[in-house]
Scaffold this active site. Structure first.
Site, PDB file in Angstrom:
ATOM      1  N   LYS A 195       0.856  -1.187   0.000  1.00 59.12           N
ATOM      2  CA  LYS A 195       0.000   0.000   0.000  1.00 59.12           C
ATOM      3  C   LYS A 195       0.886   1.229   0.000  1.00 59.12           C
ATOM      4  CE  LYS A 195      -4.449  -0.307   2.284  1.00 59.12           C
ATOM      5  NZ  LYS A 195      -5.106  -0.182   3.585  1.00 59.12           N
TER       6      LYS A 195
HETATM    7  C1  E4P Z   1      -8.449   0.606   3.451  1.00 60.64           C
HETATM    8  O1  E4P Z   1      -7.668  -0.206   2.997  1.00 60.64           O
HETATM    9  C2  E4P Z   1      -8.371   1.182   4.806  1.00 60.64           C
HETATM   10  O2  E4P Z   1      -7.671   0.294   5.628  1.00 60.64           O
HETATM   11  C3  E4P Z   1      -9.707   1.379   5.458  1.00 60.64           C
HETATM   12  O3  E4P Z   1     -10.772   0.989   4.631  1.00 60.64           O
HETATM   13  C4  E4P Z   1      -9.873   2.698   6.129  1.00 60.64           C
HETATM   14  O4  E4P Z   1     -11.160   2.786   6.663  1.00 60.64           O
HETATM   15  P1  E4P Z   1     -11.589   3.731   7.867  1.00 60.64           P
HETATM   16  O5  E4P Z   1     -12.040   5.028   7.293  1.00 60.64           O
HETATM   17  O6  E4P Z   1     -12.717   2.987   8.519  1.00 60.64           O
HETATM   18  O7  E4P Z   1     -10.384   3.871   8.758  1.00 60.64           O
END
Ligand code: E4P
Length: 215
Positions: free
Chosen positions: A83
Site C-alpha cells: 500500500k
Molecule cells: C483501506 O484499505 C483502509 O484500511 C480502510 O478501509 C480505512 O477505513 P476507515 O475510514 O474505517 O479507517
C-alpha cells in the site's frame, strides 16, 4: 465483486475465511496498532490463512526510502500488495516498483483524478475511502462510480477497491456502482449474513421438520 476483509484481527480473518467468501485482506498501520502485534509477523500470519492479495502499508515519505520499503515488504510473501499513499512521491514510487512486478494498492484516494493518476503510474488497485468522503460531506459512492467509468472508458488495468466501508448497505452500493472489490470490516461481513426473515424461516422449518420421521 470480490470481498476483502479490512482488519488485522486474525480471529476475525479465520472466521471470515471459514465462510469461504474472503478473497483478500487489507491492513493499515492503525488496524495493526490496534492489535498490538508485530506488523510483519501478523501480515505473514494473514497470508497463511487467506490465499489472495494481502495489503501491507509502506510508511516512508522520501522516494528512495519508499521504493526500498516497498521492495522489502513485497518480498515477505508472493501474495502481498504494497500500500502506497497517494502523493507525488507515492506516484513516482508506484511507477518504479510496479514496473518490477510489485502489486501496488494506492491508498487514501478521494477523487477520480487521483485514481486516474495512480492507474497511469501502474497501480494494481486504487482504494477510494467511501466512509471518510461521506464524513466530509461528499458522496463516496459517486467517486466510486466516476472511477469505475473512467477505468472502463480507457480500459485501465487497475481494480477499484472500495474502502472505508461502514455498513452492509455500503457493500450493496459498491457492488451496484461496479466496484471490483469492497474491503469491509469483519463486523459488516458478519452482519451481511443475517436477515430476520431467514431466522424466522429456519425456526418454522425446524418446527415443521419435527412433524415427520427424520430422513
Ligand atoms: C483501506 O484499505 C483502509 O484500511 C480502510 O478501509 C480505512 O477505513 P476507515 O475510514 O474505517 O479507517
Amino acid at each position: 465483486m470480490k470481498i476483502f476483509l479490512d482488519t488485522a484481527n486474525i480471529d476475525d480473518i479465520r472466521r471470515g475465511a471459514a465462510m469461504g467468501v474472503v478473497d483478500g485482506v487489507t491492513t493499515n498501520p492503525t488496524l495493526v496498532a490496534r492489535e498490538g502485534v508485530d506488523y510483519k509477523a501478523r501480515v505473514l500470519e494473514i497470508c497463511s490463512v487467506v490465499d489472495g492479495p494481502i495489503s501491507a502499508e509502506c510508511i516512508s515519505t522520501e522516494l528512495e526510502a519508499l521504493v526500498s520499503e516497498a521492495r522489502r515488504v513485497a518480498a515477505w510473501h508472493p501474495n502481498i500488495a504494497v500500500k502506497i499513499p497517494m502523493t507525488e512521491v507515492g506516484l513516482a514510487a508506484i511507477k518504479r516498483v510496479s514496473a518490477e512486478g510489485i502489486r501496488v494498492n494506492t491508498t487514501l484516494i478521494f477523487s477520480a483524478n487521483q485514481a486516474l493518476l495512480a492507474a497511469k503510474a501502474g497501480a494494481a488497485f486504487v482504494s477510494p475511502f467511501v466512509g471518510r468522503l461521506n464524513d466530509a460531506g461528499h458522496d463516496g459512492m459517486d467517486v466510486i462510480r466516476e472511477i469505475v467509468q473512467v477505468f472502463d472508458t480507457y480500459q485501465l488495468d487497475c481494480e477499484v477497491l472500495a474502502a472505508s466501508i461502514r455498513g452492509p448497505r455500503d457493500v450493496t452500493e459498491a457492488a451496484l456502482a461496479g466496484s471490483h472489490i469492497a474491503t469491509i470490516p469483519p463486523a459488516v461481513l458478519f452482519q451481511m449474513v443475517n436477515h430476520p426473515l431467514t431466522d424466522k424461516g429456519i425456526e418454522i422449518f425446524l418446527a415443521d421438520a419435527k412433524k415427520y420421521a427424520p430422513v
